[in-house]
Design a protein around this motif. Structure first.
Motif, PDB file in Angstrom:
ATOM      1  N   GLY A  26       0.820  -1.212   0.000  1.00 55.10           N
ATOM      2  CA  GLY A  26       0.000   0.000   0.000  1.00 55.10           C
ATOM      3  C   GLY A  26       0.851   1.259   0.000  1.00 55.10           C
ATOM      4  N   ILE A  27       1.938   1.246   0.763  1.00 53.66           N
ATOM      5  CA  ILE A  27       2.831   2.410   0.808  1.00 53.66           C
ATOM      6  C   ILE A  27       3.523   2.600  -0.532  1.00 53.66           C
ATOM      7  CG2 ILE A  27       4.911   3.328   1.904  1.00 53.66           C
ATOM      8  CD1 ILE A  27       3.962   1.804   4.439  1.00 53.66           C
ATOM      9  N   THR A  28       3.976   1.503  -1.137  1.00 50.04           N
ATOM     10  CA  THR A  28       4.644   1.587  -2.436  1.00 50.04           C
ATOM     11  C   THR A  28       3.695   2.087  -3.513  1.00 50.04           C
ATOM     12  OG1 THR A  28       6.075  -0.232  -1.788  1.00 50.04           O
ATOM     13  CG2 THR A  28       5.970   0.278  -4.122  1.00 50.04           C
ATOM     14  N   ASN A  29       2.459   1.619  -3.500  1.00 47.73           N
ATOM     15  CA  ASN A  29       1.481   2.104  -4.479  1.00 47.73           C
ATOM     16  C   ASN A  29       1.216   3.590  -4.298  1.00 47.73           C
ATOM     17  OD1 ASN A  29       1.211  -0.331  -5.725  1.00 47.73           O
ATOM     18  ND2 ASN A  29      -0.710  -0.861  -4.728  1.00 47.73           N
ATOM     19  N   HIS A  33       2.011   6.304  -7.174  1.00 50.99           N
ATOM     20  CA  HIS A  33       0.904   7.148  -7.641  1.00 50.99           C
ATOM     21  C   HIS A  33       1.269   8.627  -7.518  1.00 50.99           C
ATOM     22  CE1 HIS A  33      -2.843   9.449  -6.845  1.00 50.99           C
ATOM     23  NE2 HIS A  33      -3.249   8.781  -7.904  1.00 50.99           N
ATOM     24  N   ASN A  34       1.851   9.003  -6.383  1.00 48.94           N
ATOM     25  CA  ASN A  34       2.221  10.399  -6.173  1.00 48.94           C
ATOM     26  C   ASN A  34       3.294  10.852  -7.152  1.00 48.94           C
ATOM     27  OD1 ASN A  34       0.435  10.461  -4.089  1.00 48.94           O
ATOM     28  ND2 ASN A  34       1.965  10.447  -2.483  1.00 48.94           N
ATOM     29  N   TYR A  35       4.277   9.995  -7.431  1.00 44.94           N
ATOM     30  CA  TYR A  35       5.356  10.379  -8.340  1.00 44.94           C
ATOM     31  C   TYR A  35       4.825  10.621  -9.751  1.00 44.94           C
ATOM     32  CZ  TYR A  35       9.317  10.136 -11.446  1.00 44.94           C
ATOM     33  OH  TYR A  35      10.215  10.413 -12.437  1.00 44.94           O
ATOM     34  N   TYR A  36       4.063   9.681 -10.284  1.00 46.84           N
ATOM     35  CA  TYR A  36       3.558   9.854 -11.640  1.00 46.84           C
ATOM     36  C   TYR A  36       2.532  10.974 -11.724  1.00 46.84           C
ATOM     37  CZ  TYR A  36       6.154   5.873 -13.258  1.00 46.84           C
ATOM     38  OH  TYR A  36       7.175   5.028 -13.597  1.00 46.84           O
TER      39      TYR A  36
END
Length: 133
Positions: A26-29, A33-36
């Motif tokens: 969940g943290i990685t997603n 998501h925030n980066y893109y």
């Protein structure tokens, strides 16, 4: 009796590892998501903030600072995950040549059984708008 205790140990460790994998997934997603989102919104906002009148007169590619901030915040808010709390920090905006430096910090929560853990995720981006003359 000894074999059954090993079985209980293996099942307990397995459940614990599945919970950890779920938490970090969940943290990685959220980070991805925030980066893109940051990357795409910055590029689109820079294109929307182009000063076309200045380009027609002088031939210089430049952006309008206020319009960039307005469009960036609007676009980011439209696509952001509502479960997170965001802080947008804009460090530098150069109008000519078009360059921006900004950071987005997100606070996300993960639940491990009944305990809630809060994570701070930050993404920084320096972007330059390229043009073909």
């Amino acid at each position: 009796m000894r074999e059954s205790m090993w079985g209980v140990f293996v099942i307990t460790v397995g459940v614990f590892l599945i919970i950890l994998i779920y938490l970090f997934q969940g943290i990685t997603n959220t980070d991805e998501h925030n980066y893109y989102l940051l990357k795409e919104v910055t590029e689109a906002s820079m294109i929307d903030a182009l000063d076309v009148a200045d380009y027609r007169v002088t031939g210089n590619v430049s952006i309008n600072r206020e319009k960039f901030v307005e469009v960036f915040v609007r676009r980011f808010a439209e696509s952001a995950n509502l479960a997170n709390t965001y802080v947008i920090e804009i460090y530098d905006i150069n109008e000519t040549p078009p360059k921006v430096s900004l950071m987005v910090k997100a606070k996300t929560q993960g639940n491990v059984s009944s305990e809630t853990i809060e994570f701070d995720i930050s993404n920084r981006l320096d972007a330059v708008l390229e043009s073909l003359n």
